[in-house]
Motif scaffolding. Sequence first.
Motif, mmCIF file in Angstrom:
data_model
loop_
_atom_site.group_PDB
_atom_site.id
_atom_site.type_symbol
_atom_site.label_atom_id
_atom_site.label_comp_id
_atom_site.label_asym_id
_atom_site.label_seq_id
_atom_site.Cartn_x
_atom_site.Cartn_y
_atom_site.Cartn_z
ATOM 1 N N HIS A 1 6.039 -1.138 -7.432
ATOM 2 C CA HIS A 1 7.234 -0.539 -8.060
ATOM 3 C C HIS A 1 8.511 -1.287 -7.737
ATOM 4 C CE1 HIS A 1 4.795 3.442 -7.801
ATOM 5 N NE2 HIS A 1 4.538 2.808 -8.933
ATOM 6 N N ARG A 2 8.429 -2.501 -7.212
ATOM 7 C CA ARG A 2 9.639 -3.193 -6.775
ATOM 8 C C ARG A 2 9.793 -4.513 -7.528
ATOM 9 N NH1 ARG A 2 8.757 0.750 -3.756
ATOM 10 N NH2 ARG A 2 9.186 0.912 -1.536
ATOM 11 N N GLY A 3 8.753 -5.322 -7.383
ATOM 12 C CA GLY A 3 8.898 -6.715 -7.791
ATOM 13 C C GLY A 3 8.708 -6.918 -9.281
ATOM 14 N N VAL A 4 9.326 -7.941 -9.787
ATOM 15 C CA VAL A 4 9.049 -8.330 -11.167
ATOM 16 C C VAL A 4 8.008 -9.447 -11.166
ATOM 17 C CG1 VAL A 4 11.297 -7.673 -12.066
ATOM 18 C CG2 VAL A 4 10.978 -9.971 -11.134
ATOM 19 N N HIS A 5 7.546 -9.793 -9.991
ATOM 20 C CA HIS A 5 6.627 -10.925 -9.926
ATOM 21 C C HIS A 5 5.177 -10.494 -10.174
ATOM 22 C CE1 HIS A 5 5.286 -9.853 -5.842
ATOM 23 N NE2 HIS A 5 6.572 -9.647 -5.557
ATOM 24 N N TYR A 6 4.363 -11.478 -10.369
ATOM 25 C CA TYR A 6 2.971 -11.294 -10.795
ATOM 26 C C TYR A 6 2.181 -10.374 -9.873
ATOM 27 C CZ TYR A 6 -1.830 -12.723 -11.969
ATOM 28 O OH TYR A 6 -3.157 -12.731 -12.307
ATOM 29 N N LEU A 7 2.226 -10.654 -8.549
ATOM 30 C CA LEU A 7 1.422 -9.871 -7.614
ATOM 31 C C LEU A 7 1.865 -8.416 -7.596
ATOM 32 C CD1 LEU A 7 0.865 -12.115 -4.441
ATOM 33 C CD2 LEU A 7 -0.569 -11.847 -6.474
ATOM 34 N N SER A 8 3.161 -8.212 -7.559
ATOM 35 C CA SER A 8 3.674 -6.842 -7.498
ATOM 36 C C SER A 8 3.283 -6.066 -8.747
ATOM 37 C CB SER A 8 5.191 -6.861 -7.338
ATOM 38 O OG SER A 8 5.677 -5.533 -7.379
ATOM 39 N N GLN A 9 3.330 -6.741 -9.873
ATOM 40 C CA GLN A 9 2.943 -6.063 -11.114
ATOM 41 C C GLN A 9 1.464 -5.700 -11.101
ATOM 42 O OE1 GLN A 9 4.366 -8.233 -14.569
ATOM 43 N NE2 GLN A 9 6.370 -8.408 -13.614
ATOM 44 N N ASN A 10 0.646 -6.603 -10.610
ATOM 45 C CA ASN A 10 -0.794 -6.298 -10.537
ATOM 46 C C ASN A 10 -1.081 -5.162 -9.559
ATOM 47 O OD1 ASN A 10 -1.299 -8.258 -12.365
ATOM 48 N ND2 ASN A 10 -2.359 -9.654 -10.962
ATOM 49 N N ALA A 11 -0.386 -5.195 -8.419
ATOM 50 C CA ALA A 11 -0.587 -4.131 -7.421
ATOM 51 C C ALA A 11 -0.137 -2.795 -7.999
ATOM 52 C CB ALA A 11 0.182 -4.458 -6.145
ATOM 53 N N THR A 12 0.996 -2.800 -8.675
ATOM 54 C CA THR A 12 1.510 -1.558 -9.270
ATOM 55 C C THR A 12 0.535 -1.022 -10.316
ATOM 56 O OG1 THR A 12 3.765 -2.348 -8.933
ATOM 57 C CG2 THR A 12 3.481 -0.507 -10.449
ATOM 58 N N THR A 13 0.033 -1.913 -11.132
ATOM 59 C CA THR A 13 -0.916 -1.497 -12.165
ATOM 60 C C THR A 13 -2.162 -0.868 -11.531
ATOM 61 O OG1 THR A 13 -0.142 -3.271 -13.594
ATOM 62 C CG2 THR A 13 -2.281 -2.309 -14.146
ATOM 63 N N ALA A 14 -2.670 -1.515 -10.468
ATOM 64 C CA ALA A 14 -3.879 -0.998 -9.808
ATOM 65 C C ALA A 14 -3.596 0.362 -9.167
ATOM 66 C CB ALA A 14 -4.371 -1.997 -8.760
ATOM 67 N N LEU B 1 -6.355 -6.856 -1.010
ATOM 68 C CA LEU B 1 -5.781 -7.585 0.125
ATOM 69 C C LEU B 1 -5.843 -9.100 -0.099
ATOM 70 C CD1 LEU B 1 -7.229 -5.388 3.002
ATOM 71 C CD2 LEU B 1 -4.843 -5.498 2.265
ATOM 72 N N ARG B 2 -6.887 -9.530 -0.814
ATOM 73 C CA ARG B 2 -7.094 -10.960 -1.025
ATOM 74 C C ARG B 2 -6.239 -11.492 -2.165
ATOM 75 N NH1 ARG B 2 -12.643 -10.605 -1.271
ATOM 76 N NH2 ARG B 2 -12.413 -10.484 -3.528
ATOM 77 N N GLU B 3 -6.096 -10.682 -3.227
ATOM 78 C CA GLU B 3 -5.516 -11.224 -4.463
ATOM 79 C C GLU B 3 -4.248 -10.539 -4.952
ATOM 80 O OE1 GLU B 3 -8.608 -10.988 -7.380
ATOM 81 O OE2 GLU B 3 -10.085 -11.915 -6.059
ATOM 82 N N GLU B 4 -3.997 -9.307 -4.483
ATOM 83 C CA GLU B 4 -2.903 -8.537 -5.090
ATOM 84 C C GLU B 4 -1.871 -8.022 -4.102
ATOM 85 O OE1 GLU B 4 -5.850 -6.430 -8.415
ATOM 86 O OE2 GLU B 4 -5.595 -5.588 -6.432
ATOM 87 N N HIS B 5 -2.114 -8.213 -2.813
ATOM 88 C CA HIS B 5 -1.277 -7.562 -1.808
ATOM 89 C C HIS B 5 0.205 -7.890 -1.997
ATOM 90 C CE1 HIS B 5 -0.018 -5.725 1.861
ATOM 91 N NE2 HIS B 5 0.466 -6.862 2.321
ATOM 92 N N SER B 6 0.977 -6.851 -2.218
ATOM 93 C CA SER B 6 2.418 -6.979 -2.411
ATOM 94 C C SER B 6 2.925 -5.558 -2.601
ATOM 95 C CB SER B 6 2.743 -7.817 -3.651
ATOM 96 O OG SER B 6 2.167 -7.201 -4.787
#
Lengths: 414, 149
Positions: A63-76, A55-60
């Motif tokens: 499977h949608r965004g090409v941006h940094y947060l979305s990629q990190n959230a997807t990976t997690a 919630l603090r660092e990755e919330h996004s």
Amino acid sequence: MKTAVKEMSNWNIEKIRADFPVLSQTVNGKPLVYLDNAASSQVPQVVIDRGAKYLREEHSNIHRGVHYLSQNATTAYEAAREKVKRFINAREAKECIFVRGCTEGVNLVAYSYGRKFVNEGDEILISAMEHHANIIPWQVLAEEKGAKLRVIPINERGELIIEEYENLLNERTKIVAVSHVSNSLGTVNPVKEMIATAHKFGVPVLVDAAQSVPHFPVDVQDLDADFYVFSGHKMFAPTGSGVLYGKKEWLDKMPPYQTGGGMIRTVTFEKTTYAGLPEKFEAGTPAIAANIGLGAAIDYLNSIDFAAAARYEHELLEYATEKLSAIEGVKLIGTAREKASVLSFTIENVHPHDIGTILDQSGIAIRAGHHCAQPVMQFFQVPATARASFAFYNTKEEVDVLADSIQKVIDVFA
Amino acid sequence: MSELSDLYQEVILEHNKNPRNFREITDADRTADGNNPLCGDALRVYVSMEEDKVADVAFKGSGCAISKASASMMTQMVKGKTREEAEVLFDEFQRMVTGNLDIEQEENHLGKLKIFAGVLEFPARVKCASLSWHTLYAALNNETEISTE
């Protein structure tokens, strides 16, 4: 105090309890004794921290965004799926569908498998000890399709009558849906053998694993389960997390349950093609934080020696069974030879809700009611039971507090 | 913190053990079933009217000590009352257990039913105390079932 029960397994209970911040609070001026784990288990600090980090660092959105947060959230999120896969020993991570909980998982299969493979005159086989979540989806399906719901009976100990099960299976049976561990009785069902029997008839089996996964290690391939469904909030993760494991060969043949974003390949107004597994069954934005939390809960279970935890917990159940059996006026409901975690009981002339309220005043959290298993209550001819359910962070001392408080209840109503 | 004894007072425990008017009225004018699906409490209230008066009232069913004692004391209280008086008691009782009636400051007719004021401190148990009253109200209004969800 000397008891007949052998010494508990070597288990660092203080260290374990320190992992669960909720356990250190007081309720009604007494230390919390949390014995409602079959409803929801508590969450260790590492799971809280992991959810907070998301919630603090990755919330996004995943499977949608090409941006940094979305990629990190997807990976997690996908890492959590991989952890689930290893935890239950699925062949592939994509056989693990994230759902809102066990209820949604059963509904998914009843809706998707049921509407494709169950027809008029077919039979659906459940058991007499099922939670409503593993009854009603099948009842609704049977009604819609003109199929028949059949029920494996139980004996007075609260065990399935396996001979009856074998007699109930036939060429019209389209699915067996049975719990691994009963939430109201604690009975551990011989699901591996039951699955093997069903497979002789070519019948797939759904296992409601809500009460098994939190209490002992499972291997879905060894069980040869076709569907295996469980909730995160009963296994030290947040609410809203949960898993439907399904064999790929079934999931591939099944139509989507919900439709919308995230589960498509191409969409035109004329036709939509669906994504493959697992996305086909994960329409819309899922409970990302909760399921990442579920992954962290699995990490936690792996870090504590889960098999040792299961042994300790089982000894605790045996100790509690012995202690409560010794109290005059207490009757145990569910005395199967194989049990896990759950101790359902009644007190002569005292309604379970009164037991629940009085125990709460001593800081003890139990469940009182029908446990979403009204047919079980009908079988045992009780309106409700009181239920203590254990986790590996509970202690013998807490069982002693429970037993003393039950005696107090008896005294109040004497 | 509220004490347990506020809820499980001697009078309540005694009515639980020996509920009054705990019987069927086979030729009742009105009956209604009350269910609390959350906890499984289920009771049936029987009412026999004579003109506008509650000539007889009784109940059967299963439930916790609070619901049983409340039903028992309710039957004692409304027997012989007019329908209007019974409904005033229903309203006052309901307001008391939901915290909308100050029994010490505001005028009311609750009398010994005030013992149930303690239930206010136990939110999960409010419906136990009020189930029989809702069921009586349904019977008086010719409804046959109610459910407190």
